[in-house]
Design a protein around this motif. Structure first.
Motif, mmCIF file in Angstrom:
data_model
loop_
_atom_site.group_PDB
_atom_site.id
_atom_site.type_symbol
_atom_site.label_atom_id
_atom_site.label_comp_id
_atom_site.label_asym_id
_atom_site.label_seq_id
_atom_site.Cartn_x
_atom_site.Cartn_y
_atom_site.Cartn_z
ATOM 1 N N ALA A 76 15.580 24.971 47.356
ATOM 2 C CA ALA A 76 14.918 23.842 46.702
ATOM 3 C C ALA A 76 14.226 22.903 47.672
ATOM 4 C CB ALA A 76 15.929 23.053 45.880
ATOM 5 N N THR A 77 14.296 23.193 48.963
ATOM 6 C CA THR A 77 13.647 22.336 49.958
ATOM 7 C C THR A 77 12.229 22.787 50.277
ATOM 8 O OG1 THR A 77 14.454 23.593 51.866
ATOM 9 C CG2 THR A 77 15.896 21.864 50.976
ATOM 10 N N ARG A 78 11.780 23.885 49.655
ATOM 11 C CA ARG A 78 10.469 24.440 49.997
ATOM 12 C C ARG A 78 9.664 24.672 48.717
ATOM 13 N NH1 ARG A 78 10.469 26.621 55.176
ATOM 14 N NH2 ARG A 78 9.001 28.300 54.685
ATOM 15 N N TYR A 79 8.358 24.631 48.859
ATOM 16 C CA TYR A 79 7.466 24.853 47.730
ATOM 17 C C TYR A 79 6.328 25.774 48.163
ATOM 18 C CZ TYR A 79 4.088 21.586 49.835
ATOM 19 O OH TYR A 79 3.190 20.985 50.679
ATOM 20 N N ARG A 80 5.643 26.323 47.169
ATOM 21 C CA ARG A 80 4.571 27.282 47.421
ATOM 22 C C ARG A 80 3.265 26.549 47.694
ATOM 23 N NH1 ARG A 80 2.489 31.551 42.848
ATOM 24 N NH2 ARG A 80 0.843 32.589 44.059
ATOM 25 N N SER A 81 2.657 26.841 48.824
ATOM 26 C CA SER A 81 1.380 26.252 49.198
ATOM 27 C C SER A 81 0.329 27.362 49.269
ATOM 28 C CB SER A 81 1.504 25.547 50.551
ATOM 29 O OG SER A 81 1.515 26.502 51.602
ATOM 30 N N PRO A 82 -0.928 27.009 49.484
ATOM 31 C CA PRO A 82 -1.953 28.061 49.607
ATOM 32 C C PRO A 82 -1.688 29.019 50.759
ATOM 33 C CG PRO A 82 -2.997 25.950 49.177
ATOM 34 C CD PRO A 82 -1.554 25.666 49.407
ATOM 35 N N THR A 83 -0.873 28.606 51.724
ATOM 36 C CA THR A 83 -0.605 29.467 52.893
ATOM 37 C C THR A 83 0.793 30.057 52.875
ATOM 38 O OG1 THR A 83 0.117 27.517 54.154
ATOM 39 C CG2 THR A 83 -2.220 28.148 54.314
ATOM 40 N N THR A 141 4.464 16.661 48.580
ATOM 41 C CA THR A 141 3.732 17.845 49.008
ATOM 42 C C THR A 141 2.366 17.407 49.510
ATOM 43 O OG1 THR A 141 2.584 18.307 46.934
ATOM 44 C CG2 THR A 141 4.872 19.089 47.110
ATOM 45 N N ALA A 142 1.540 18.391 49.867
ATOM 46 C CA ALA A 142 0.190 18.067 50.312
ATOM 47 C C ALA A 142 -0.630 17.423 49.204
ATOM 48 C CB ALA A 142 -0.509 19.333 50.804
ATOM 49 N N ASN A 143 -0.228 17.641 47.960
ATOM 50 C CA ASN A 143 -0.958 17.066 46.832
ATOM 51 C C ASN A 143 -0.487 15.675 46.452
ATOM 52 O OD1 ASN A 143 -2.729 19.281 46.268
ATOM 53 N ND2 ASN A 143 -0.975 20.403 45.448
ATOM 54 N N GLY A 144 0.688 15.255 46.966
ATOM 55 C CA GLY A 144 1.174 13.934 46.639
ATOM 56 C C GLY A 144 2.654 13.927 46.343
ATOM 57 N N PRO A 145 3.172 12.786 45.901
ATOM 58 C CA PRO A 145 4.601 12.656 45.639
ATOM 59 C C PRO A 145 5.038 13.436 44.396
ATOM 60 C CG PRO A 145 3.457 10.673 44.942
ATOM 61 C CD PRO A 145 2.441 11.520 45.645
ATOM 62 N N VAL A 146 6.285 13.900 44.422
ATOM 63 C CA VAL A 146 6.869 14.560 43.255
ATOM 64 C C VAL A 146 7.240 13.493 42.225
ATOM 65 C CG1 VAL A 146 8.835 15.903 42.410
ATOM 66 C CG2 VAL A 146 7.708 16.538 44.565
#
Length: 819
Positions: free
Chosen positions: A347-354, A381-386
């Motif tokens: 749960a500490t990681r998320y899917r990014s474009p890379t 994330t790179a897109n902003g806060p959860v």
């Protein structure tokens, strides 16, 4: 028995005396916090004596030797009258409401912390101009000077609310004002809610769900389940308590709540006196005290007068010696939700474009009155806060194993909006004002301007830079792992909304409808009616006066009622003999007869607005209920363009009228008749069968809620204000409806400030707020403007020092203190 009786009498007398003593003490301590407007104070932080001259309405006129002294006195005046409100606004921006309100405010604090309003405000302080930094510091010193006077003089803790909500009042800091401005920006936009609603409609009724909300731009909503195959339509878990209006107003402002305004102006060639006219009426939640506060300050550039918000050293709508301005929140699409996939098993990681990457995390502690502290982990994330799924119904659209993040133009450090608005106050003409406004980031605003030469409107703020290949263009939440979906930055909106010298000599905006733009900058769908009505009011006269602007600002004719009633009732009006008295058919005929002669004025004294409003609410519910199911319960507003599309059968939208579960095929006329009968039946149960005796004002009450005390039994009758009002959510004099609960027609939003500025005769300009200048429930200025506001009346606004002193109800002297 005699002895028992004597002791009973003694006990009763003792209880009465104790009760009188408690009430007397409470009264004594409460009135200790009422400021003395005739007092003199020796304060540190000013360079020379300053006068605060208050008029009979409690409006301060501030006269100082320097700009810093004037802003110091404004901060002190705000704190004298609205200290509790200021501290609550600061706490709302900091995410610290639960420290005084308890567990009920945790949800609001959690969202504010995740948005990072206060953190971004601190980071933006150094980006302000030197003049703005000096003004912010002087204003903070003025607030702190009054806090010091409270401590020195035992002035009832500064406000009676502090006896019930104990609070160690920390000194004001310049970043506090920036944070409140950030909170206003977060409140002004409703894009998260709209994206979630579009996604839910797409899942609930993929074939035609976009009919409900695509009328504004004509763009179809992307199919949400095709973007996220794991998404399933779910009803929300929000309870009636979670949707209570009083809960949402705990901090006066709430991110995502929305705000609006009207702004319109006429150049000299279109006015009777040959000088420009401008009107503005910012519309927020109705609270007691009002969010806004009237003030005049003398600066080195000249006098400035108008509407302020306690906590901000700004006149947000008003005039100076050569320029008038009004601010209208512009509902552009400045927020995008992204759906991020969390790595299975980690749960500490998320899917990014890379590929899979770790969340950026930090921990913060929420201190909660009456409960244990709570540590929350904030992910980004790179897109902003959860953003947690519990906020704004996001959980209803989240696929399993995913979270939502937010990109928002207001979530950036280095925001110079405060400096831009400070520059607006000192601008001498339209062009100087437009130049100053170029630094606005958030909220994006349509600013109406008028000077001696003409009028203009400028759209100021920032917009996201979206990739043309984005699969949603911000209409619904977007897959966060797609490189083409991410914002590539934000950019200033091209400054000119209309030419600085429009040929017509008249400009108008209602915020959500932005004239003069080649392409839409948002997905809002109900903006045209109010703007069209306002334009009609302005175009119907060749020459305007201050009184015609006042009439337009207080116009209560519903353009939606005028558009929908002939369409919906086209085949329901009857001819021939009326039905028997007392029958449902006769009631329907009587209702249609009343509506057939009605001009659409949503007057509190008439029955027609009540019949119309109940009918349209029942009609929309009948149209959508079988297709949308539980989602219909969450539609708190009327979608008039949707009803038009259905009854005109635009692109087959008439199919909504057929009840899917029914064996027969229902027409829209049948549904309209059934809805009218249901509305009449419901209203008859409340007010009896005589339709002519019903009144819109019986249900359409403006409830000005005290955010702290308004929900307390007993005290609520003292601190809340309740008035019957005219108008509705579509009228120029906007009176927004609650939309749910036992009384969905409760008036909960409106023009908390109104101003009309006449540059031909500046001292005939007028303004008003919705309650009174003071936030103290025992002050005569707590509600002394409320009845004037309800009736559409105003008080004068003059920059003439002699007039201010002649009408003075009190003069406060601030003297420099040297140590």
């Amino acid at each position: 028995m005699l002895t028992f009786f004597r002791w009973l009498v003694r006990l009763t007398v003792a209880l009465i005396l104790v009760g009188v003593a408690i009430v007397s003490l409470a009264w004594y301590f409460a009135i200790r916090s009422l400021p003395d407007y005739e007092a003199s104070y020796a304060v540190q932080g000013i360079s020379a004596p300053v006068e605060i001259v208050r008029t009979t309405e409690g409006v301060p006129h501030i006269f100082g030797q320097t700009d810093e002294d004037a802003f110091f006195a404004l901060g002190l005046a705000h704190a004298q009258d609205r200290l509790f409100q200021m501290t609550v606004l600061r706490r709302a921006a900091q995410g610290k409401l639960a420290e005084i309100y308890g567990p009920g405010a945790v949800r609001a604090d959690d969202l504010t912390r995740r948005l990072g309003l206060y953190r971004n405000a601190r980071d933006s302080l150094e980006a302000q101009t030197p003049q703005t930094q000096a003004a912010l510091k002087a204003y903070a010193n003025g607030v702190n000077a009054w806090i010091e006077q409270i401590n020195l003089g035992a002035r009832g803790r500064g406000a009676p609310e502090f006896f019930l909500y104990p609070d160690d009042i920390s000194y004001w800091e310049p970043a506090d004002s920036l944070a409140i401005l950030k909170l206003i920006a977060a409140t002004s936009t409703t894009q998260i809610r709209h994206e979630v609603l579009r996604a839910r409609l797409s899942m609930a009724y993929p074939e035609r769900g976009s009919d409900l909300i695509s009328a504004g731009t004509g763009a179809r909503v992307p199919n949400y389940t095709s973007l996220f195959p794991g998404a399933r339509f779910l009803p929300t878990e929000s309870t009636s308590a979670g949707r209570r209006w009083e809960t949402a107003l705990a901090g006066f402002l709430a991110p995502g709540a929305g705000s609006s305004a009207n702004g319109f102006a006429a150049a000299g060639q279109r006015t009777a006196a040959g000088g420009a006219l401008l009107a503005n009426d910012p519309q927020f939640a109705l609270t007691a005290p009002s969010l806004w506060y009237l003030a005049r300050i003398d600066l080195s550039s000249g006098g400035v007068i108008g509407g302020t918000i306690p906590g901000l050293p700004l006149v947000l709508s008003g005039r100076n010696t050569g320029l008038a301005w009004g601010i209208t929140p512009a509902q552009i699409d400045d927020q995008d939700l992204f759906i991020e996939e969390v790595q299975p098993g980690d749960a500490t990681r998320y899917r990014s474009p890379t590929g899979w990457v770790p969340f950026t995390t930090r921990q913060e502690v929420l201190r909660i009155r009456g409960a244990d502290d709570r540590t929350i982990t904030l992910h980004e994330t790179a897109n902003g806060p959860v953003i947690p799924g519990a906020q704004m119904d996001i959980a209803a659209i989240l696929p399993a194993g995913h979270v939502a993040t937010l990109s928002w133009t207001g979530g950036h450090a280095g925001d110079r909006t405060m400096s831009a608005l400070m520059g607006l106050m000192t601008a001498t003409d339209r062009r100087a004002a437009a130049t100053a406004l170029a630094d606005v980031t958030a909220p994006t605003v349509a600013v109406t301007l008028a000077d001696r030469e003409g009028v203009a409107q400028v759209l100021a703020g920032s917009q996201p830079i979206r990739n043309p290949q984005s699969p949603t263009q911000g209409r619904v939440p977007t897959p966060g792992w797609l490189a083409e979906a991410a914002w590539t930055g934000i950019q200033p909106i091209p400054a000119t909304l209309s030419d600085l010298s429009p040929a017509s000599g008249v400009v108008a905006t209602t915020g959500a409808a932005l004239p003069g733009l080649d392409s839409p900058m948002g997905q809002d769908w109900q903006s045209a009616y109010r703007l069209d009505r306002l334009r009609h009011q302005l175009d119907s006269r060749e020459v305007h006066s201050r009184d015609s602007f006042i009439a337009a600002q207080n116009d209560i004719v519903s353009p939606v009622a005028r558009a929908l009633l002939p369409l919906v009732g086209a085949n329901l009006w009857y001819s021939g003999e009326p039905a028997a008295a007392g029958t449902p058919e006769r009631q329907r005929q009587d209702a249609l007869a009343l509506l057939g002669k009605w001009d659409g004025a949503m007057s509190e004294h008439l029955p027609e607005p009540l019949i119309y409003a109940a009918w349209m609410r029942a009609l929309q519910d009948r149209i959508v209920r079988d297709e949308l199911g539980p989602l219909a319960d969450d539609l708190d507003e009327l979608f008039p363009q949707f009803i038009e599309r259905v009854f005109r059968d635009v692109n087959g939208a008439g199919a909504w009228c057929d009840v899917v579960q029914s064996a027969q095929t229902e027409t829209c006329d049948v549904i309209a008749r059934q809805a009218l009968d249901q509305a009449i039946l419901d209203l008859s149960g409340r007010y009896g069968p005589d339709l002519a005796s019903w009144r819109w004002g019986d249900l359409h009450h403006a409830r000005h809620v005290h955010p702290a005390l308004g929900d307390m039994r007993g005290l609520s009758y003292i601190v809340n204000l309740l008035q019957s009002t005219s108008g509705d959510g579509s009228t120029v004099a906007r009176a927004g409806l609650l939309g749910h609960g036992r009384n969905p027609w409760l008036n909960v939003t409106g023009a908390v400030y109104r101003g009309v500025y006449d540059l031909a005769d500046p001292d005939s300009s007028v303004f008003i707020i919705s309650t009174g200048q003071s936030g103290h429930p025992l002050s005569r200025h707590y509600d002394d403007m409320a009845e004037l506001w309800r009736r559409g009346e105003y008080v004068g606004m003059s920059l003439d020092p002699a007039l201010a002193r002649a009408a003075a109800a009190g003069v406060t002297q601030l003297l420099p203190r040297t140590e």
